[in-house]
Design an enzyme around this catalytic site. Structure first.
Site, PDB file in Angstrom:
ATOM      1  N   HIS A 104     -24.264 -20.921  32.669  1.00 28.20           N
ATOM      2  CA  HIS A 104     -24.846 -21.898  31.655  1.00 28.20           C
ATOM      3  C   HIS A 104     -26.402 -21.373  31.588  1.00 28.20           C
ATOM      4  O   HIS A 104     -27.090 -20.950  32.392  1.00 28.20           O
ATOM      5  CB  HIS A 104     -24.923 -23.375  32.344  1.00 28.20           C
ATOM      6  N   ASP A 107     -28.558 -22.432  34.344  1.00 27.95           N
ATOM      7  CA  ASP A 107     -28.379 -21.919  35.544  1.00 27.95           C
ATOM      8  C   ASP A 107     -29.119 -20.631  35.670  1.00 27.95           C
ATOM      9  O   ASP A 107     -30.111 -20.738  36.641  1.00 27.95           O
ATOM     10  CB  ASP A 107     -26.992 -21.266  35.690  1.00 27.95           C
ATOM     11  N   GLU A 235     -12.576 -25.692  27.287  1.00 28.66           N
ATOM     12  CA  GLU A 235     -12.307 -25.834  28.658  1.00 28.66           C
ATOM     13  C   GLU A 235     -11.744 -27.411  28.866  1.00 28.66           C
ATOM     14  O   GLU A 235     -12.877 -28.266  28.922  1.00 28.66           O
ATOM     15  CB  GLU A 235     -13.243 -25.584  29.640  1.00 28.66           C
ATOM     16  N   GLU A 271      -8.722 -24.469  33.592  1.00 25.90           N
ATOM     17  CA  GLU A 271      -9.227 -24.636  35.120  1.00 25.90           C
ATOM     18  C   GLU A 271      -8.337 -25.385  35.895  1.00 25.90           C
ATOM     19  O   GLU A 271      -7.697 -26.541  35.707  1.00 25.90           O
ATOM     20  CB  GLU A 271     -10.581 -25.190  35.137  1.00 25.90           C
ATOM     21  N   HIS A 274      -8.826 -28.771  36.818  1.00 28.68           N
ATOM     22  CA  HIS A 274      -9.004 -29.928  35.861  1.00 28.68           C
ATOM     23  C   HIS A 274      -7.517 -30.056  35.251  1.00 28.68           C
ATOM     24  O   HIS A 274      -7.203 -31.048  35.137  1.00 28.68           O
ATOM     25  CB  HIS A 274      -9.686 -29.394  34.537  1.00 28.68           C
ATOM     26  N   ASP A 299     -10.394 -20.666  34.799  1.00 23.43           N
ATOM     27  CA  ASP A 299     -11.208 -20.936  35.933  1.00 23.43           C
ATOM     28  C   ASP A 299     -10.616 -21.058  37.159  1.00 23.43           C
ATOM     29  O   ASP A 299      -9.753 -22.121  37.309  1.00 23.43           O
ATOM     30  CB  ASP A 299     -12.134 -22.149  35.612  1.00 23.43           C
ATOM     31  N   ASP A 312     -13.722 -28.421  43.174  1.00 23.81           N
ATOM     32  CA  ASP A 312     -14.122 -26.993  42.895  1.00 23.81           C
ATOM     33  C   ASP A 312     -13.882 -25.966  44.108  1.00 23.81           C
ATOM     34  O   ASP A 312     -15.041 -25.223  44.635  1.00 23.81           O
ATOM     35  CB  ASP A 312     -15.293 -26.761  42.220  1.00 23.81           C
TER      36      ASP A 312
HETATM   37  C1  XLS Z   1     -17.037 -28.639  35.114  1.00 25.98           C
HETATM   38  C2  XLS Z   1     -16.849 -27.429  34.593  1.00 25.98           C
HETATM   39  C3  XLS Z   1     -17.842 -26.369  34.250  1.00 25.98           C
HETATM   40  C4  XLS Z   1     -17.376 -25.558  32.972  1.00 25.98           C
HETATM   41  C5  XLS Z   1     -18.487 -24.960  32.165  1.00 25.98           C
HETATM   42  O1  XLS Z   1     -16.354 -29.436  35.568  1.00 25.98           O
HETATM   43  O2  XLS Z   1     -15.743 -26.848  35.132  1.00 25.98           O
HETATM   44  O3  XLS Z   1     -18.490 -25.909  35.120  1.00 25.98           O
HETATM   45  O4  XLS Z   1     -16.485 -24.645  33.559  1.00 25.98           O
HETATM   46  O5  XLS Z   1     -19.336 -25.652  31.762  1.00 25.98           O
HETATM   47 CA    CA Z   2     -14.660 -24.785  34.987  1.00 27.51          CA
HETATM   48 CA    CA Z   3     -14.411 -28.067  37.858  1.00 27.93          CA
END
Ligand code: XLS
Ligand code: CA
Ligand code: CA
Length: 439
Positions: A104, A107, A235, A271, A274, A299, A312
């Protein structure tokens, strides 16, 4: 490369030593050069390091702030820390044999007191990143803008009720896209962290859908304007931080894009964590995206089904990885996408060596998953199973239905003549044995 080594405990790049190795700092299954179905493992995965977790992670969780400070996270100024953190990222990727990273904007460079200062900080770091990419050969899988941490985005970015915030978000995306383009990023991600709502008592749903579409269209137009060739990815995530997020899951995103004339411009970044938050399996989300040729990138992480939030974690579940890899193999791979470790070490894993174990574990899990998927898909007892199950659609009445040649009247006549269909077993349990036998 860098003068200072941030990971002195790992002197040389992690190597493949094979399944018999007892060395926890070696790959047992991930062999970058090994070919599976005509492609090397490196080509299948295009693994990426997630800058926000791997480099910026400090053990924070929702019941406690940061618990540790990494070797590179101390310095005289935010910019000095940013520079050290960037250097640590490249050292880590080189030592891990991970060819890509993702970030990001906030970051890699600190937010300044004004928007102009934030842009200046980002530009300076991007300049160094470009140099380090060149020196190491590490590439940018995707960039994105953080439109959820700063309090200004409390009520959303592209869906904010205040057009001023919308404008700010677009300006930030513009600059993050410029940075991604400068660094040769192969994709650009949109994750709508606060694009959703908490209560309908203060929300105009239709207006937010409209402004969200406008927000994405603005990005599409800017992409064209600057000739950015990377793939746009959305995403999905059903909730967290907002209660109802608009990009709920792959199906919802594809429907939204279609409804707003944006379909051709985006693919999906799925992801795993998610997917499960949405009540789906990882492979379900991959399948929905892949069915429309929209599986863009992954992801790679996992949630904890005993905890209800986005933990995560690094992926370790072979069953899930193999199921996912079956979808990836059958869909022909990820193209410009890759497997980004959007995963963080637990609060208790404070040694930076843990980052190596975590990534090795994740890469080996997926490499093994790939081998299992290949075995399963090559199993003679399985490979024609699904095709045969749908054989009735390839000729006779099925093919006539698909061609639109059978209306309701014709089908009633056909049923009167042909009577009851014969029941056929789906053989779920038998297939589950085959799958387990491939592990
Ligand atoms: C948060 C998301 C984030 C995205 C990018 O839950 O996974 O990290 O991958 O903004
Ligand atoms: Ca993500
Ligand atoms: Ca996540």
């Amino acid at each position: 490369m860098t003068t200072q080594a941030f990971f002195p405990k790992v002197q040389s790049p992690i190597r493949f030593e094979g399944p018999k190795s007892k060395n926890p700092l070696a790959f047992k299954y991930y062999d970058a050069r090994k070919k599976v179905r005509g492609k090397t493992m490196a080509e299948h995965f295009r693994f990426a390091c997630a800058f926000w977790h791997t480099m910026k992670g400090n053990g924070a969780d929702m019941f406690g702030p940061g618990a540790w400070t990494r070797e590179w996270a101390a310095g005289a100024s935010p910019m000095e820390i940013a520079e050290k953190t960037l250097r640590a990222n490249f050292e880590f990727c080189v030592k891990m044999g991970i060819p890509f990273y993702c970030f990001h904007d906030r970051d890699i460079a600190p937010e300044g007191a004004t928007f102009a200062e934030s842009c200046k900080n980002l530009d300076a770091i991007v300049k160094l990143a470009k140099k380090l990419q060149k020196e190491t050969g590490i590439k940018l899988l995707w960039g994105t803008a953080n439109l959820f941490s700063n309090p200004r985005y409390t009520h959303g970015a592209g869906t904010n009720p205040d057009a001023h915030v919308f404008a700010y978000a677009v300006a930030q995306v513009k600059h993050a896209m410029d940075a991604t383009k400068t660094l040769g990023g192969e994709n650009y991600v949109f994750w709508g962290g606060r694009e959703g709502y908490e209560t309908l008592l203060n929300t105009n749903y239709s207006r937010e859908q409209e402004t969200f579409a406008r927000f994405l269209q603005t990005a599409v137009d800017y992409k064209k304007k600057i000739g950015f060739k990377g793939q746009f990815l959305i995403e999905p995530k059903p909730k967290e931080p907002s209660k109802h997020q608009y990009d709920f899951d792959s199906a919802t995103v594809l429907g939204f894009l279609r409804a707003h004339g944006l379909y051709e411009h985006f693919k999906i970044n799925v992801e795993a964590n998610h997917a499960t938050l949405a009540g789906h399996t990882f492979e379900h989300e991959l399948t929905v995206a892949a069915a429309e040729g929209k599986l863009g990138s992954i992801d790679a992480n996992t949630g904890d089904l005993m905890l209800g939030w986005d933990t995560d974690q690094f992926p370790t579940n072979l069953y899930s990885a193999a199921s996912a890899m079956m979808v990836v193999l059958e869909s022909g791979g990820l193209g410009t996408g890759g497997f980004n470790f959007d995963s963080k070490c637990r609060r208790g894993s404070m040694d930076s060596l843990d980052l190596f174990y975590a990534h090795i574990g994740g890469m080996d899990t997926f490499a093994r998953g790939l081998l299992v998927a290949d075995r399963m898909l090559s199993n003679k007892a399985y490979d024609k199973f699904v095709t045969n199950r749908y054989a009735s659609w390839t000729n006779g009445v099925g093919s006539a239905i698909l061609k639109g040649k059978m209306d309701a009247v014709a089908l009633e006549k056909w049923v009167l003549k042909n009577g009851e269909p014969k029941l056929t077993s789906g053989r779920q349990e038998m297939l589950e044995i085959l799958f387990n036998d491939s592990l």
